[in-house]
Structures are given as structure tokens and as C-alpha cells.
Design a protein around this motif. Structure first.
Motif, short mmCIF file in Angstrom:
data_model
loop_
_atom_site.label_atom_id
_atom_site.label_comp_id
_atom_site.label_asym_id
_atom_site.label_seq_id
_atom_site.Cartn_x
_atom_site.Cartn_y
_atom_site.Cartn_z
N GLY A 446 0.82 -1.21 0.00
CA GLY A 446 0.00 0.00 0.00
C GLY A 446 0.85 1.26 0.00
O GLY A 446 0.51 2.25 -0.66
N GLY A 447 1.97 1.22 0.72
CA GLY A 447 2.84 2.40 0.74
C GLY A 447 3.45 2.69 -0.61
O GLY A 447 3.55 3.85 -1.03
N THR A 448 3.86 1.65 -1.34
CA THR A 448 4.42 1.87 -2.67
C THR A 448 3.35 2.35 -3.64
O THR A 448 3.64 3.13 -4.56
N GLU A 449 2.10 1.91 -3.47
CA GLU A 449 1.03 2.40 -4.33
C GLU A 449 0.68 3.84 -4.02
O GLU A 449 0.31 4.61 -4.92
N VAL A 450 0.80 4.22 -2.76
CA VAL A 450 0.52 5.62 -2.38
C VAL A 450 1.49 6.57 -3.08
O VAL A 450 1.13 7.70 -3.43
N LEU A 451 2.72 6.12 -3.29
CA LEU A 451 3.71 6.98 -3.94
C LEU A 451 3.26 7.41 -5.34
O LEU A 451 3.63 8.49 -5.80
N ARG A 452 2.46 6.57 -5.99
CA ARG A 452 1.98 6.93 -7.33
C ARG A 452 1.00 8.10 -7.28
O ARG A 452 0.78 8.78 -8.29
N LEU A 474 12.65 3.25 -0.67
CA LEU A 474 11.90 3.36 0.57
C LEU A 474 11.56 1.98 1.14
O LEU A 474 11.54 1.79 2.36
N PHE A 475 11.31 1.02 0.26
CA PHE A 475 11.04 -0.35 0.69
C PHE A 475 12.25 -0.91 1.44
O PHE A 475 12.11 -1.51 2.51
N GLY A 476 13.43 -0.72 0.87
CA GLY A 476 14.65 -1.20 1.53
C GLY A 476 14.91 -0.49 2.85
O GLY A 476 15.30 -1.13 3.84
N MET A 477 14.70 0.83 2.88
CA MET A 477 14.89 1.57 4.13
C MET A 477 13.92 1.08 5.20
O MET A 477 14.30 0.93 6.37
N ALA A 478 12.67 0.83 4.81
CA ALA A 478 11.69 0.34 5.78
C ALA A 478 12.10 -1.03 6.32
O ALA A 478 11.95 -1.31 7.52
N MET A 479 12.64 -1.88 5.46
CA MET A 479 13.09 -3.20 5.92
C MET A 479 14.21 -3.07 6.93
O MET A 479 14.22 -3.75 7.97
N VAL A 480 15.17 -2.19 6.66
CA VAL A 480 16.30 -2.02 7.58
C VAL A 480 15.80 -1.48 8.91
O VAL A 480 16.19 -1.97 9.99
N ILE A 481 14.91 -0.48 8.88
CA ILE A 481 14.41 0.13 10.11
C ILE A 481 13.64 -0.89 10.95
O ILE A 481 13.83 -1.00 12.16
#
Length: 516
Positions: A446-452, A474-481
Motif C-alpha cells: 500500500g505504501g508503494t502504491e501511495v507513492l503513485r 523506501l522499501f529497503g529503508m523500511a526493511m532495515v528500520i
């Protein structure tokens, strides 16, 4: 303060090294169709400075503040008020609701009143107000939400298309306008997320319950999609016949994968499953006589309502003609939404039931310690094969639905990145936790779709800014966090299915990875 400055410098240097090629330089084409290199040193400097300042503020002020929150007052013996209680204030909630409502009502007039660039900032302010208001509601009713999370989640999923159509109909003062406007929200934010939820729940059986690291799960997804596409286009069979057939075919390939990897564990198992996924993709590309190669298969028939009603306008049993309602393409999307919702809930129900059965307990025993599992007399061969077959079956179901939804399939939809995303959702949500995986899919997909939808950011960062291109960053940053914050995922407790007299949940705060 000295330590904060030092770490801020290190953070800025690391950000410079990471983003100098990603942000500082950009390839483009000039008027002569020549490849040129565009320099964006200003944007790179802004990112580096923001990273350094953020690290400085966190070390200098954030860490001492969090440490003080754990120190009780000497006079009263009470801990300080929580950060959430001081941040989510009721007057601020009222202000946020009013600001969001006003900006929502006058959204169409903002550009004419204040101009394009200020309107972009106001839209960004509206998004922040809506997020803050929703966070306040979740905080105020956190006890009730936690106690009834599953029921509330299912109710919200069932009512989601109705709420979307109702709100858009009120905005356009037309039911037809609301139906047409709901296409994007039901498809991108409903169906897309539920497909990944179902895929992640299917992979959860293999990875979360049985502890078998599978990096080629997208292969079963592809088998289900191509099974429906080929049989549907060549023989004209119904979706309701091909849905179980696609699941059975994917389960068969899951068993075929399971036999060669019976003796493998850990990294070796991951490498073999990765190779299996690539083999399936390359077979689809090169077996052109059957799969049409890279061109894919088009003209895949739509799903009908059990043959009683169709969603093709030209058919005599079109749903609009049968029910005497206005013609709209939204009916098919809403029907597909409830179909994938039913398939996802079926996946969850079967997973819960199997987990409580002897085979589910054998999966969990295999996950914890395979040697101890064998010493207890459990047939690890059957246990592994059932895990692979069951997980692959749900992947086949999702693949057949994907083919019916798209009407077109090609090998580009089944690359390794899809397997990585599904596995990341399982790990981030918490292996073995259905609720955590669903939340992770909602946040990540949902977060990646919101970016659109964040076109107003072009007013802030310039007209060349394309927010969806940064979704994987952002997906990778979220995974690390998340992995730093909660190593066991959003829902970190590992609760066993079998209890001895007293039911206890083992929290992640009392265990370490590999030590409990």
C-alpha cells in the motif's frame, strides 16, 4: 554533543557514498536522442545534510530523551508521561480533522485561489492532517482495537468498496461517478494488496511454519497463472474449474521441488529454490510453442459469476442487463475484490486449522529443530513435502486469479524480485503470524502504491520528480528500520499451538535470534 557531531559526520559521509550515483547523477536523453548525464548536486547536498542533521538530533536529543523516559520520579515514584500521550492530544486531533475537512472540501479550488505551488504544499498538509487524525483514533481506541483486531479487520475489508464508492459518489453527486472513480482505489489499493497478502500467507506455511527458506516461490505463482491462461484460452474452460486445477498443478510442482531438497537446509535450500524459480521463468520464455515466449498470452477470459452473470457488456447475461442497473466497468473490479478477499480468508482459515492439526505441529517441530524432530519419530520427508505442496497450492490459486484479473500474463511478472518482496513481507510481518503478515503487506504494498498518488510532491521537488521511482529505495529503508527496531517482525511473539497446562506466549524481548 561531541559524539553527536561525530556520528552526524559519519552518517552524512555514508549518505554521500550511497546516493552520489543514485541521486547526484541522472541519465537522460537530449533533443538529438543522445544519452547525457544530468548533474543534481543540489538535491544530493540536501539529502546528505538532512541525513546528517537527523542523525545529530537523534543522538544529541532523541537518545537522552528516550533514556529519561525510563527513569521514575524520586518524589512520586512514577514514570514520565509517555511520548504518545503528549503527542496525541485531543485539541490537536480536532484541529487536524478541521484542517483535513476544509482542504478536502476546497481541494478543487486551491489552485485557482493560491496557485499551483502553494496548492501542492496545502495538499501535503492535508495528507499529514489525515495521517495524524487516523493515528489519534488508533491511539485513543488502542485497547478496543487490540482486543478485536481480527473482527475489525475483516469488517473493514468487507466494507471497503462500499465506503469508497459512497465517498466518491458524495463528492461527485453521482452514483455512476462514484463507481467509475472507485476503479483505481478498489484495484490498486484493494485487489493488489490482497494478492500479496494471499501469496505471503501461502509462503508463510513454507517459511514461517516449516522453517524452509524458499526464494523461488514466484515459480508456483507463475504455474498457476499460466495454467489458467493456457487452459482458459485454448479450451475455454471456466475459472471455477481452472482455479482448483491451477492449485493442484502448482502443488504438484511443489512436490517435485520438495523431493530434491529433502536433505538440504538453510543457505543450500535457498540456492536450490532460487534456481527452481529461475528455471520456471526461463522455460516460460523459451517454450514459445506453448507459452508464446516473452510476448505472453493475451485474451484470457474473464471470471463470471458462476456462469449466471457475465461482466462483458456484449453478453446477453451481462450483470447490468440482468439486474437492470447502469453499465459500469467497476462491477467487475468490485467482484474481483470480493473474490480475492474470499480466497485470502480461505487461505488464513486453512492455515489456522492445519496449524492446530498434527501436520501443523510437525511443521513447527521441523522449524525449531530438524534433528530433534526426527528423534521424536516424525517423518520429515512427508512433513517437508506437505509444506511445499500446501504453500505452492495457494500460490497457484493466487496466480490463476492474477491471470483472470490482468487478462494478460508474461514472464516479466514472475521475476525473482517478486519472490524477494513476498519473502520480505513474511519476515517483516513476523514469521508464522497471519495478522503481522497482513499488516506488513498493507504497509509495504500500500505504501508503494501511495507513492503513485503523490503528484503534489512535484511542486516541492520540481516537475522532473517521479515519486514511484523511489519505491524500492523506501522499501529497503523500511526493511532495515523494522529489522533494527523489531527483529522478529511486526508481531514478534511466537506462540505455540500445543500447551502444557498453562498457556504462555514467548515475547521477542526475552529471546534472541537463534537462541529461543
Amino acid at each position: 554533543m561531541q559524539r553527536a557531531l561525530r556520528e552526524a559526520f559519519y552518517a552524512g559521509a555514508i549518505a554521500l557514498g550511497l546516493f552520489v550515483l543514485f541521486i547526484g547523477l541522472k541519465t537522460d536523453q537530449n533533443i538529438s536522442n543522445e544519452l547525457i548525464l544530468v548533474q543534481r548536486w543540489g538535491l544530493l547536498a540536501a539529502v546528505v545534510i538532512a541525513t546528517a542533521v537527523g542523525r545529530f538530533l537523534y543522538v544529541a536529543y532523541g537518545q537522552p530523551f528516550l533514556a529519561n523516559q525510563k527513569i521514575a520520579d524520586v518524589a512520586t515514584g512514577l514514570l514520565p508521561a509517555s511520548v504518545a500521550s503528549r503527542f496525541f492530544l485531543f485539541p490537536a486531533f480536532i484541529v487536524a480533522v478541521i484542517v483535513a475537512a476544509l482542504l478536502f472540501v476546497f481541494s478543487r479550488s486551491l489552485v485557482g485561489w493560491v496557485g499551483a505551488e502553494p496548492a501542492g504544499y496545502l495538499q501535503f498538509l492535508r495528507a499529514l492532517a489525515v495521517i495524524y487524525a487516523l493515528a489519534c483514533v488508533i491511539y485513543y481506541f488502542r485497547g478496543f482495537i487490540h482486543a478485536n483486531f481480527t473482527k475489525l479487520g475483516i469488517a473493514a475489508l468487507v466494507l471497503y468498496p462500499i465506503i469508497v464508492v459512497g465517498m466518491l459518489s458524495l463528492m461527485s453527486w453521482s452514483l455512476v461517478g462514484g463507481l467509475q472513480g472507485s476503479l483505481k482505489w478498489v484495484d490498486n489499493f484493494g485487489i493488489q494488496i490482497l494478492i500479496y497478502v494471499m501469496l505471503a500467507w501461502g509462503l508463510n506455511i513454507v517459511v514461517g511454519l516449516a522453517g524452509l527458506l524458499d526464494l523461488g516461490y514466484v515459480a508456483f505463482y507463475a504455474v498457476g497463472a499460466y495454467a489458467y491462461a493456457l487452459l482458459g484460452t485454448q479450451y475455454g474452460l471456466s475459472f471455477w474449474i481452472l482455479l482448483p486445477a491451477a492449485g493442484a498443478m502448482a502443488a504438484f510442482w511443489g512436490v517435485l521441488l520438495g523431493f530434491p531438497v529433502l536433505r538440504l537446509r538453510g543457505d543450500y535450500l535457498a540456492i536450490v529454490t532460487l534456481a527452481f524459480g529461475e528455471i520456471i521463468r526461463l522455460v516460460i520464455i523459451n517454450w514459445r510453442e506453448v507459452t508464446n515466449g516473452s510476448a505472453g498470452i493475451s485474451g484470457i477470459p474473464k471470471v463470471t459469476f458462476f456462469g449466471l452473470m457475465s461482466f462483458n457488456v456484449s453478453d446477453p447475461n451481462y450483470i447490468g442487463k440482468v439486474l437492470n442497473i447502469a453499465t459500469s466497468s467497476a462491477y467487475y473490479k468490485i467482484f474481483l475484490y470480493y473474490l480475492i478477499l474470499g480466497l485470502a480468508l480461505l487461505t488464513a482459515f486453512v492455515t489456522i486449522r492445519l496449524r492446530r492439526m498434527p501436520v501443523g505441529r510437525a511443521w513447527e517441530a521441523l522449524r525449531e529443530d530438524e534433528i530433534a524432530c526426527r528423534s521424536l519419530g516424525i517423518n520429515t520427508t512427508t512433513t517437508k513435502l506437505t509444506a511445499f505442496a500446501t504453500g505452492a497450492m495457494f500460490g497457484g490459486f493466487a496466480g490463476s486469479f492474477f491471470a483472470a484479473r490482468q487478462g494478460f500474463v508474461s514472464p516479466e511478472s514472475f521475476v525473482f524480485l517478486e519472490s524477494a518482496i513476498i519473502l520480505a513481507i513474511v519476515v517483516l510481518g513476523g514469521m508464522g503470524s497471519l495478522v503481522g503478515i497482513a499488516v506488513a503487506a498493507l504497509v509495504m504494498i500500500g505504501g508503494t502504491e501511495v507513492l503513485r498518488e503523490l503528484d503534489f510532491l512535484k511542486q516541492v521537488f520540481g516537475p522532473d520528480f517521479t515519486p514511484e521511482l523511489y519505491r524500492m529505495l523506501l522499501f529497503g529503508m523500511a526493511m532495515v528500520i523494522v529489522m533494527l527496531w523489531k527483529p522478529r517482525g511486526f508481531v514478534g511473539s511466537r506462540e505455540p499451538t500445543a500447551f502444557l497446562k498453562v498457556r504462555r506466549a514467548v515475547s521477542s524481548s526475552f529471546t534472541k535470534e537463534g537462541h529461543g
